[in-house]
Design a protein around this motif. Sequence first.
Motif, mmCIF file in Angstrom:
data_model
loop_
_atom_site.group_PDB
_atom_site.id
_atom_site.type_symbol
_atom_site.label_atom_id
_atom_site.label_comp_id
_atom_site.label_asym_id
_atom_site.label_seq_id
_atom_site.Cartn_x
_atom_site.Cartn_y
_atom_site.Cartn_z
ATOM 1 N N GLU A 5 4.455 33.818 45.943
ATOM 2 C CA GLU A 5 5.505 32.439 45.726
ATOM 3 C C GLU A 5 4.770 31.408 45.358
ATOM 4 O O GLU A 5 4.949 30.606 44.404
ATOM 5 C CB GLU A 5 6.337 32.054 46.756
ATOM 6 N N GLU A 6 3.678 30.956 45.930
ATOM 7 C CA GLU A 6 2.656 29.966 45.607
ATOM 8 C C GLU A 6 1.588 30.349 44.699
ATOM 9 O O GLU A 6 1.252 29.448 44.006
ATOM 10 C CB GLU A 6 2.112 29.732 46.854
ATOM 11 N N ALA A 7 1.465 31.554 44.290
ATOM 12 C CA ALA A 7 0.560 31.859 43.273
ATOM 13 C C ALA A 7 1.085 31.143 41.682
ATOM 14 O O ALA A 7 2.168 31.141 41.304
ATOM 15 C CB ALA A 7 0.209 33.366 42.942
ATOM 16 N N ALA A 8 0.130 30.689 41.079
ATOM 17 C CA ALA A 8 0.075 30.091 39.799
ATOM 18 C C ALA A 8 0.941 30.828 39.009
ATOM 19 O O ALA A 8 1.922 30.408 38.122
ATOM 20 C CB ALA A 8 -1.020 29.371 39.144
ATOM 21 N N ASP A 9 0.594 32.123 38.554
ATOM 22 C CA ASP A 9 1.178 33.072 37.830
ATOM 23 C C ASP A 9 0.729 34.452 38.157
ATOM 24 O O ASP A 9 0.018 34.578 39.221
ATOM 25 C CB ASP A 9 0.863 32.788 36.272
ATOM 26 N N LEU A 10 1.239 35.588 37.501
ATOM 27 C CA LEU A 10 0.937 36.733 37.893
ATOM 28 C C LEU A 10 -0.550 37.402 37.342
ATOM 29 O O LEU A 10 -0.989 38.303 37.639
ATOM 30 C CB LEU A 10 1.992 37.788 37.043
ATOM 31 N N ASP A 11 -1.394 36.359 36.623
ATOM 32 C CA ASP A 11 -2.618 36.612 36.171
ATOM 33 C C ASP A 11 -3.620 36.143 37.212
ATOM 34 O O ASP A 11 -4.787 36.287 36.928
ATOM 35 C CB ASP A 11 -3.016 36.043 35.000
ATOM 36 N N VAL A 12 -3.187 35.646 38.369
ATOM 37 C CA VAL A 12 -4.126 35.329 39.399
ATOM 38 C C VAL A 12 -5.129 36.618 39.699
ATOM 39 O O VAL A 12 -4.366 37.551 39.992
ATOM 40 C CB VAL A 12 -3.152 34.532 40.406
ATOM 41 N N TYR B 259 19.507 47.129 45.757
ATOM 42 C CA TYR B 259 19.205 47.480 44.241
ATOM 43 C C TYR B 259 20.003 46.515 43.443
ATOM 44 O O TYR B 259 20.379 46.965 42.110
ATOM 45 C CB TYR B 259 19.303 49.133 43.851
ATOM 46 N N ILE B 260 20.649 45.493 43.972
ATOM 47 C CA ILE B 260 21.369 44.641 42.951
ATOM 48 C C ILE B 260 20.313 43.667 42.463
ATOM 49 O O ILE B 260 19.909 42.795 43.366
ATOM 50 C CB ILE B 260 22.575 43.733 43.844
ATOM 51 N N THR B 261 20.021 43.721 41.346
ATOM 52 C CA THR B 261 19.225 42.833 40.754
ATOM 53 C C THR B 261 19.293 42.597 39.205
ATOM 54 O O THR B 261 20.105 43.203 38.704
ATOM 55 C CB THR B 261 17.736 43.604 40.902
ATOM 56 N N ASP B 262 18.649 41.481 38.781
ATOM 57 C CA ASP B 262 18.828 41.278 37.310
ATOM 58 C C ASP B 262 18.074 42.386 36.798
ATOM 59 O O ASP B 262 16.949 42.906 37.008
ATOM 60 C CB ASP B 262 18.259 39.992 36.904
ATOM 61 N N THR B 263 18.461 42.767 35.510
ATOM 62 C CA THR B 263 17.789 43.675 34.589
ATOM 63 C C THR B 263 17.078 43.152 33.540
ATOM 64 O O THR B 263 16.135 43.661 32.772
ATOM 65 C CB THR B 263 18.616 44.595 34.119
ATOM 66 N N THR B 264 17.092 41.929 33.395
ATOM 67 C CA THR B 264 16.284 41.039 32.310
ATOM 68 C C THR B 264 15.888 39.881 32.983
ATOM 69 O O THR B 264 16.500 39.317 34.222
ATOM 70 C CB THR B 264 17.284 40.870 31.028
ATOM 71 N N GLY B 265 14.855 39.371 32.289
ATOM 72 C CA GLY B 265 14.435 38.057 32.835
ATOM 73 C C GLY B 265 13.146 37.903 33.358
ATOM 74 O O GLY B 265 12.271 38.795 32.817
ATOM 75 N N ASP B 266 12.833 37.156 34.104
ATOM 76 C CA ASP B 266 11.449 36.722 34.662
ATOM 77 C C ASP B 266 10.844 37.944 35.411
ATOM 78 O O ASP B 266 11.497 38.455 36.360
ATOM 79 C CB ASP B 266 11.456 35.378 35.592
ATOM 80 N N GLU B 267 9.653 38.074 34.936
ATOM 81 C CA GLU B 267 8.691 39.191 35.314
ATOM 82 C C GLU B 267 8.487 39.082 36.948
ATOM 83 O O GLU B 267 8.483 40.246 37.790
ATOM 84 C CB GLU B 267 7.505 39.374 34.626
#
Length: 182
Positions: free
Chosen positions: A132-139, A19-27
Amino acid sequence: MTSRRRAAFFTGEENDPRYITDTTGDERAMLVTFLRSQRATLELKCSGLEGELDQRSVAPSALSLLGLVRHLTDVERRWFRKDMAGEDAPPLYATPDNPDQDFDGALAEPGAVAAAWAAWRAEVEFAEKFVEEAADLDVEGEDAWLGAVSLRWVLLHMVEEYARHNGHADLIRERIDGSVGL
């Protein structure tokens, strides 16, 4: 004995690395990290066990740790390989005649546990590469029940799916040997 958080009893660490993770940033990075943490939790709950992995939670339930591994293998396979990538990927465990075969057939027989983990790891590896290879989360992919689904939705659903089943795994593991924690 000094009182400690239940998680520390299981992991033996004050700061659980899952559970060590960034809490802001890239979705995408956040979703991937949360899903990776949930997958690691499943592995943690099953660690150190083999023959006990098929012990059922409580009668008459078929729920077991090995059943959860098998079920989540089929879930990973369905959402990433079949629905998102469009591959012909029928479930490895569930069948049309027994849709609960992932749980019902979960027996810790020689080789079965290793095979279940190998199948789960192969599906996780496929999913991680796809994301990882998907263009974005809207694929988008196509689901037989829901129609069009986005990668974003699938990742959120997978976090929910693992979190729910990791709650089951927590209780089953405590019943097996008393290990407790997150």
